[in-house]
Design an enzyme around this catalytic site. Structure first.
Site, PDB file in Angstrom:
ATOM      1  N   HIS A 158      27.972  29.848 -31.018  1.00 55.95           N
ATOM      2  CA  HIS A 158      27.677  30.832 -32.070  1.00 55.95           C
ATOM      3  C   HIS A 158      27.466  32.234 -31.511  1.00 55.95           C
ATOM      4  O   HIS A 158      27.229  33.174 -32.292  1.00 55.95           O
ATOM      5  CB  HIS A 158      26.435  30.414 -32.862  1.00 55.95           C
ATOM      6  CG  HIS A 158      26.597  29.148 -33.636  1.00 55.95           C
ATOM      7  ND1 HIS A 158      27.634  28.937 -34.515  1.00 55.95           N
ATOM      8  CD2 HIS A 158      25.845  28.003 -33.663  1.00 55.95           C
ATOM      9  CE1 HIS A 158      27.526  27.728 -35.044  1.00 55.95           C
ATOM     10  NE2 HIS A 158      26.459  27.138 -34.541  1.00 55.95           N
ATOM     11  N   ASP A 193      32.106  20.535 -32.921  1.00 52.83           N
ATOM     12  CA  ASP A 193      30.723  20.597 -33.368  1.00 52.83           C
ATOM     13  C   ASP A 193      30.651  20.514 -34.894  1.00 52.83           C
ATOM     14  O   ASP A 193      31.615  20.850 -35.597  1.00 52.83           O
ATOM     15  CB  ASP A 193      30.114  21.919 -32.886  1.00 52.83           C
ATOM     16  CG  ASP A 193      28.614  22.005 -33.049  1.00 52.83           C
ATOM     17  OD1 ASP A 193      27.898  21.743 -32.075  1.00 52.83           O
ATOM     18  OD2 ASP A 193      28.155  22.362 -34.154  1.00 52.83           O
ATOM     19  N   HIS A 195      29.032  22.485 -36.748  1.00 50.87           N
ATOM     20  CA  HIS A 195      29.095  23.857 -37.266  1.00 50.87           C
ATOM     21  C   HIS A 195      30.301  24.596 -36.683  1.00 50.87           C
ATOM     22  O   HIS A 195      30.682  24.376 -35.530  1.00 50.87           O
ATOM     23  CB  HIS A 195      27.821  24.620 -36.897  1.00 50.87           C
ATOM     24  CG  HIS A 195      26.566  23.958 -37.344  1.00 50.87           C
ATOM     25  ND1 HIS A 195      25.842  23.114 -36.531  1.00 50.87           N
ATOM     26  CD2 HIS A 195      25.906  24.007 -38.527  1.00 50.87           C
ATOM     27  CE1 HIS A 195      24.778  22.679 -37.185  1.00 50.87           C
ATOM     28  NE2 HIS A 195      24.801  23.197 -38.407  1.00 50.87           N
ATOM     29  N   ASP A 282      26.392  16.853 -33.115  1.00 48.95           N
ATOM     30  CA  ASP A 282      25.662  16.942 -34.380  1.00 48.95           C
ATOM     31  C   ASP A 282      26.516  16.565 -35.580  1.00 48.95           C
ATOM     32  O   ASP A 282      26.030  16.557 -36.718  1.00 48.95           O
ATOM     33  CB  ASP A 282      25.046  18.332 -34.575  1.00 48.95           C
ATOM     34  CG  ASP A 282      25.973  19.462 -34.219  1.00 48.95           C
ATOM     35  OD1 ASP A 282      27.125  19.200 -33.805  1.00 48.95           O
ATOM     36  OD2 ASP A 282      25.562  20.637 -34.325  1.00 48.95           O
TER      37      ASP A 282
END
Length: 342
Positions: A158, A193, A195, A282
């Site tokens: 990120h 991931d 996200h 995740d």
């Protein structure tokens, strides 16, 4: 498979983050390392300590302005009367062009996308050692290893060239890709991931030499919200070199593997010399963030499918939060990829 990790990466220990406006315990805890180390060892990895590579590999993908901020902001923040124990922004610019604030408060807002990346006195060194783990993994692959694993914590995908966000400070996957580019003409980054890897996308968005692909929960109602949509294809010379595959919430193994097959078509069309896998665990059905529903056997199938690309591969740890199966999920991925045999 060689794996790289330094104990300094555990020192960053953020206290809290805001979720829907309420302070919650920060899920990016040092305990993640113990679970992931156990998982890597169970997969047969040999853990090695990375070297101190200095700022060169990090400065190749991050601006000097931003790196100076990360290194010094905590000390500056402590001089503010009544300031929080950790650096947490309380103001963000609508636009980030033109003037640059001199104030520590203003710079925190400028360089931090959200309140999920608090900076303490240990953050800078932990983030550097995390990035250096990715550098050593990339160098191992350049030296002939078929694959290497970087246990990067704090994570990185990120983080933009000059912005922290979502528990991330230095973009380890981007650092690894840039190190590979020193020897490889083209590098692909495959982000699996939960996200979207918005920082990785941002760093390479205008470049045709690094293909960025991300499979993730549809951001229309999920973090990072403003990035990760299917129509984001790159810009300028990089148009057509970014590919997002947003998935409906709670998508499980079959949907994830189907999207992965589409990603592989794009990777083969790009014909890269090397691959970076931004490995988020995740996407697991029992992860605290609960966005997707990949199973532990599913991670094994994902690893096996990626290995069949036959590319020199750097596996960079991204998300995956505290649950009983965290280490098992890493073991499943690495053994599926071929961890004990490589």
């Amino acid at each position: 498979m060689k794996a790289f990790y330094a104990e300094e990466q555990k020192r960053h220990d953020p206290r809290a983050f805001l979720s829907s406006g309420a302070a919650q315990p920060n899920p990016e805890k040092p305990e993640r390392v113990e679970r992931l180390l156990a998982g890597a060892l169970s997969a047969g990895c040999a853990i090695e300590r990375p070297r101190d590579h200095g700022l060169g590999p990090v400065a190749a993908v991050h601006t000097p302005e931003y790196l100076d901020f990360l290194e010094h902001i905590y000390t500056r923040w402590q001089r503010i009367e009544g300031a929080s124990a950790e650096v947490i922004p309380n103001i963000h610019p609508i636009a980030r062009n033109g003037s640059y604030p001199a104030s520590a408060v203003g710079q925190a807002g400028y360089h931090m996308a959200d309140t999920a990346c608090p900076i303490s006195g240990e953050t800078w060194q932990s983030a550097l050692w995390s990035a250096w783990s990715a550098v050593d993994a990339a160098e191992a692959v350049i030296s002939g290893a078929p694959a290497a694993y970087a246990l990067c914590r704090p994570p990185g995908h990120h983080a933009f060239a000059d912005v922290a966000g979502g528990f991330c400070f230095i973009n380890n996957s981007a650092v690894a890709a840039q190190v590979l580019r020193n020897q490889a003409s083209r590098v692909a980054i495959l982000d699996v991931d939960l996200h979207h890897g918005n920082g990785t996308q941002g760093i390479f968005y205008a470049r045709p030499d690094v293909l960025t692909i991300s499979l993730h929960a549809d951001p229309v109602r999920f973090y990072p919200f403003f990035w990760g949509h299917a129509d984001e294809r790159g810009e300028g010379a990089g148009l057509g070199y970014n590919f997002n595959l947003p998935l409906p919430r709670k998508s499980a193994d079959a949907a994830f593997l189907e999207a992965l097959a589409v990603a592989f078509q794009r990777i083969r069309a790009f014909s890269p010399d090397a691959l970076v896998v931004a490995l988020g665990l995740d996407a697991f059905e029992g992860d605290p963030f609960g966005g997707l529903s990949v199973t532990t056997p599913g991670f094994s199938r994902i690893g096996e499918a990626i290995a069949k690309l036959g590319l020199p591969t750097v596996i960079v740890q991204e998300g995956g939060y505290l649950c009983d199966e965290l280490g098992d999920n890493l073991t499943a991925f690495l053994t599926g990829f071929g961890g004990k045999a490589r």
